[in-house]
Design a protein around this motif. Structure first.
Motif, PDB file in Angstrom:
ATOM      1  N   LEU A 154      36.268  46.658  48.104  1.00 39.27           N
ATOM      2  CA  LEU A 154      36.316  46.777  46.654  1.00 39.27           C
ATOM      3  C   LEU A 154      37.437  45.926  46.070  1.00 39.27           C
ATOM      4  N   ARG A 155      38.585  45.940  46.722  1.00 36.55           N
ATOM      5  CA  ARG A 155      39.724  45.155  46.229  1.00 36.55           C
ATOM      6  C   ARG A 155      39.426  43.663  46.288  1.00 36.55           C
ATOM      7  N   ARG A 156      38.744  43.244  47.327  1.00 38.29           N
ATOM      8  CA  ARG A 156      38.371  41.827  47.421  1.00 38.29           C
ATOM      9  C   ARG A 156      37.426  41.448  46.291  1.00 38.29           C
ATOM     10  N   GLN A 157      36.494  42.334  45.959  1.00 34.87           N
ATOM     11  CA  GLN A 157      35.563  42.060  44.865  1.00 34.87           C
ATOM     12  C   GLN A 157      36.299  41.968  43.535  1.00 34.87           C
ATOM     13  N   VAL A 158      37.226  42.876  43.311  1.00 43.17           N
ATOM     14  CA  VAL A 158      37.974  42.884  42.058  1.00 43.17           C
ATOM     15  C   VAL A 158      38.837  41.642  41.943  1.00 43.17           C
ATOM     16  N   SER A 159      39.427  41.200  43.059  1.00 44.73           N
ATOM     17  CA  SER A 159      40.318  40.040  42.999  1.00 44.73           C
ATOM     18  C   SER A 159      39.565  38.735  42.781  1.00 44.73           C
ATOM     19  N   THR A 160      38.274  38.685  43.100  1.00 45.74           N
ATOM     20  CA  THR A 160      37.510  37.450  42.908  1.00 45.74           C
ATOM     21  C   THR A 160      36.833  37.416  41.541  1.00 45.74           C
ATOM     22  N   ARG A 161      36.880  38.510  40.824  1.00 42.06           N
ATOM     23  CA  ARG A 161      36.241  38.578  39.509  1.00 42.06           C
ATOM     24  C   ARG A 161      37.111  37.869  38.482  1.00 42.06           C
ATOM     25  N   ARG A 162      36.548  36.938  37.761  1.00 41.99           N
ATOM     26  CA  ARG A 162      37.283  36.205  36.736  1.00 41.99           C
ATOM     27  C   ARG A 162      36.513  36.259  35.435  1.00 41.99           C
ATOM     28  N   PRO A 163      37.114  36.388  34.320  1.00 43.34           N
ATOM     29  CA  PRO A 163      38.516  36.722  34.140  1.00 43.34           C
ATOM     30  C   PRO A 163      38.732  38.216  34.306  1.00 43.34           C
ATOM     31  N   LEU A 164      39.866  38.585  34.803  1.00 47.10           N
ATOM     32  CA  LEU A 164      40.218  39.983  34.988  1.00 47.10           C
ATOM     33  C   LEU A 164      40.897  40.446  33.700  1.00 47.10           C
ATOM     34  N   THR A 165      40.196  41.277  32.943  1.00 46.98           N
ATOM     35  CA  THR A 165      40.707  41.655  31.621  1.00 46.98           C
ATOM     36  C   THR A 165      41.693  42.807  31.668  1.00 46.98           C
ATOM     37  N   ASP A 166      41.639  43.613  32.699  1.00 51.62           N
ATOM     38  CA  ASP A 166      42.533  44.767  32.783  1.00 51.62           C
ATOM     39  C   ASP A 166      43.162  44.806  34.169  1.00 51.62           C
ATOM     40  N   LEU A 167      44.472  44.692  34.234  1.00 50.30           N
ATOM     41  CA  LEU A 167      45.172  44.623  35.511  1.00 50.30           C
ATOM     42  C   LEU A 167      45.510  45.989  36.089  1.00 50.30           C
ATOM     43  N   ARG A 168      45.174  47.067  35.384  1.00 47.29           N
ATOM     44  CA  ARG A 168      45.478  48.406  35.911  1.00 47.29           C
ATOM     45  C   ARG A 168      44.581  48.756  37.094  1.00 47.29           C
ATOM     46  N   ALA A 169      43.325  48.345  37.061  1.00 47.70           N
ATOM     47  CA  ALA A 169      42.393  48.700  38.142  1.00 47.70           C
ATOM     48  C   ALA A 169      42.832  48.133  39.490  1.00 47.70           C
ATOM     49  N   PRO A 170      43.206  46.858  39.588  1.00 48.92           N
ATOM     50  CA  PRO A 170      43.660  46.358  40.898  1.00 48.92           C
ATOM     51  C   PRO A 170      44.877  47.112  41.432  1.00 48.92           C
ATOM     52  N   VAL A 171      45.794  47.487  40.553  1.00 46.90           N
ATOM     53  CA  VAL A 171      46.968  48.247  40.992  1.00 46.90           C
ATOM     54  C   VAL A 171      46.542  49.604  41.539  1.00 46.90           C
ATOM     55  N   LEU A 172      45.639  50.279  40.828  1.00 54.57           N
ATOM     56  CA  LEU A 172      45.146  51.570  41.311  1.00 54.57           C
ATOM     57  C   LEU A 172      44.411  51.428  42.636  1.00 54.57           C
ATOM     58  N   ILE A 173      43.627  50.377  42.769  1.00 59.12           N
ATOM     59  CA  ILE A 173      42.887  50.162  44.016  1.00 59.12           C
ATOM     60  C   ILE A 173      43.855  49.870  45.161  1.00 59.12           C
ATOM     61  N   ASP A 174      44.919  49.104  44.876  1.00 60.67           N
ATOM     62  CA  ASP A 174      45.932  48.851  45.898  1.00 60.67           C
ATOM     63  C   ASP A 174      46.605  50.150  46.337  1.00 60.67           C
ATOM     64  N   GLU A 175      46.930  51.005  45.381  1.00 61.67           N
ATOM     65  CA  GLU A 175      47.544  52.295  45.715  1.00 61.67           C
ATOM     66  C   GLU A 175      46.567  53.173  46.483  1.00 61.67           C
ATOM     67  N   LEU A 176      45.306  53.163  46.064  1.00 64.40           N
ATOM     68  CA  LEU A 176      44.282  53.940  46.765  1.00 64.40           C
ATOM     69  C   LEU A 176      44.133  53.464  48.202  1.00 64.40           C
ATOM     70  N   PHE A 177      44.187  52.160  48.413  1.00 65.21           N
ATOM     71  CA  PHE A 177      44.083  51.607  49.763  1.00 65.21           C
ATOM     72  C   PHE A 177      45.221  52.116  50.645  1.00 65.21           C
ATOM     73  N   VAL A 178      46.436  52.071  50.121  1.00 66.56           N
ATOM     74  CA  VAL A 178      47.596  52.551  50.874  1.00 66.56           C
ATOM     75  C   VAL A 178      47.463  54.045  51.158  1.00 66.56           C
ATOM     76  N   ASN A 179      47.018  54.812  50.157  1.00 64.55           N
ATOM     77  CA  ASN A 179      46.832  56.249  50.362  1.00 64.55           C
ATOM     78  C   ASN A 179      45.769  56.526  51.421  1.00 64.55           C
ATOM     79  N   CYS A 180      44.713  55.738  51.434  1.00 60.54           N
ATOM     80  CA  CYS A 180      43.663  55.904  52.447  1.00 60.54           C
ATOM     81  C   CYS A 180      44.176  55.558  53.837  1.00 60.54           C
ATOM     82  N   GLU A 181      44.956  54.482  53.933  1.00 55.35           N
ATOM     83  CA  GLU A 181      45.549  54.141  55.238  1.00 55.35           C
ATOM     84  C   GLU A 181      46.427  55.288  55.741  1.00 55.35           C
ATOM     85  N   TYR A 182      47.239  55.805  54.851  1.00 49.64           N
ATOM     86  CA  TYR A 182      48.113  56.927  55.208  1.00 49.64           C
ATOM     87  C   TYR A 182      47.282  58.145  55.612  1.00 49.64           C
TER      88      TYR A 182
END
Length: 182
Positions: free
Chosen positions: A81-109
């Motif tokens: 999902l994060r890879r899909q979000v990072s390739t989407r242009r233009p990215l109008t809202d930067l909050r979603a990638p940050v949340l996805i990054d945090e979710l990824f870390v939480n899932c790893e943990y």
């Protein structure tokens, strides 16, 4: 030299997702993530010793193994999902990638904690020491909080994505209306 199996960076990253913008971990987060599970585990240990009751954790082993696999699969999905979000242009809202990054870390943990809890349940099933049961209750309560945290972050990322799609649809509609007016 850092070992490839060293999970300390994941643990540090997870702790950082609990911090506010000022860098502090709110008391409520500490209470929900760490203190409440420890109190539950201690209470279980006291109850188990006081009543001399044995609690069958054998069935829990299968559930924890499934949960471990679920978190592993979810981590893979969030990475995609994060890879899909990072390739989407233009990215109008930067909050979603940050949340996805945090979710990824939480899932790893969560993979680490649920894997450790699975091993702990296996040990408890074999050894049966009350202290292992208490530690397992701590892990289970902590996993429950992790699931809720992941769900909340996933829900918020979805809400942001939905807002983003609506904004894109409005922009496209306005563009069509301007094109028809000309």
């Amino acid at each position: 030299m850092e070992l490839r199996s060293d999970v300390r960076p994941i643990l540090k990253a997870h702790i950082s997702t609990l911090r506010n913008h000022d860098g502090r971990i709110p008391v409520q987060e500490l209470l929900a993530n760490f203190i409440a599970p420890i109190v539950l585990g201690a209470g279980f240990g006291v109850w188990q010793v006081a009543t001399e009751a044995s609690f069958p954790f054998g069935n829990l082993l299968a559930g924890l193994a499934i949960l471990f696999g679920f978190f592993l699969a979810l981590t893979t999905f969030v990475f995609s999902l994060r890879r899909q979000v990072s390739t989407r242009r233009p990215l109008t809202d930067l909050r979603a990638p940050v949340l996805i990054d945090e979710l990824f870390v939480n899932c790893e943990y969560a993979v680490i904690v649920s894997g450790a809890a699975t091993v702990l349940a296996l040990l408890f099933d074999v050894i049966g020491q009350p202290i292992l049961g208490s530690v397992l209750i701590v892990a289970l309560a902590h996993i429950f909080v992790l699931v809720m945290m992941c769900l909340k972050r996933l829900n918020r990322a979805y809400e942001i994505h939905k807002e983003d799609l609506r904004a894109e649809a409005r922009a496209a509609r306005d563009g069509r209306q301007r094109g028809n007016a000309a």
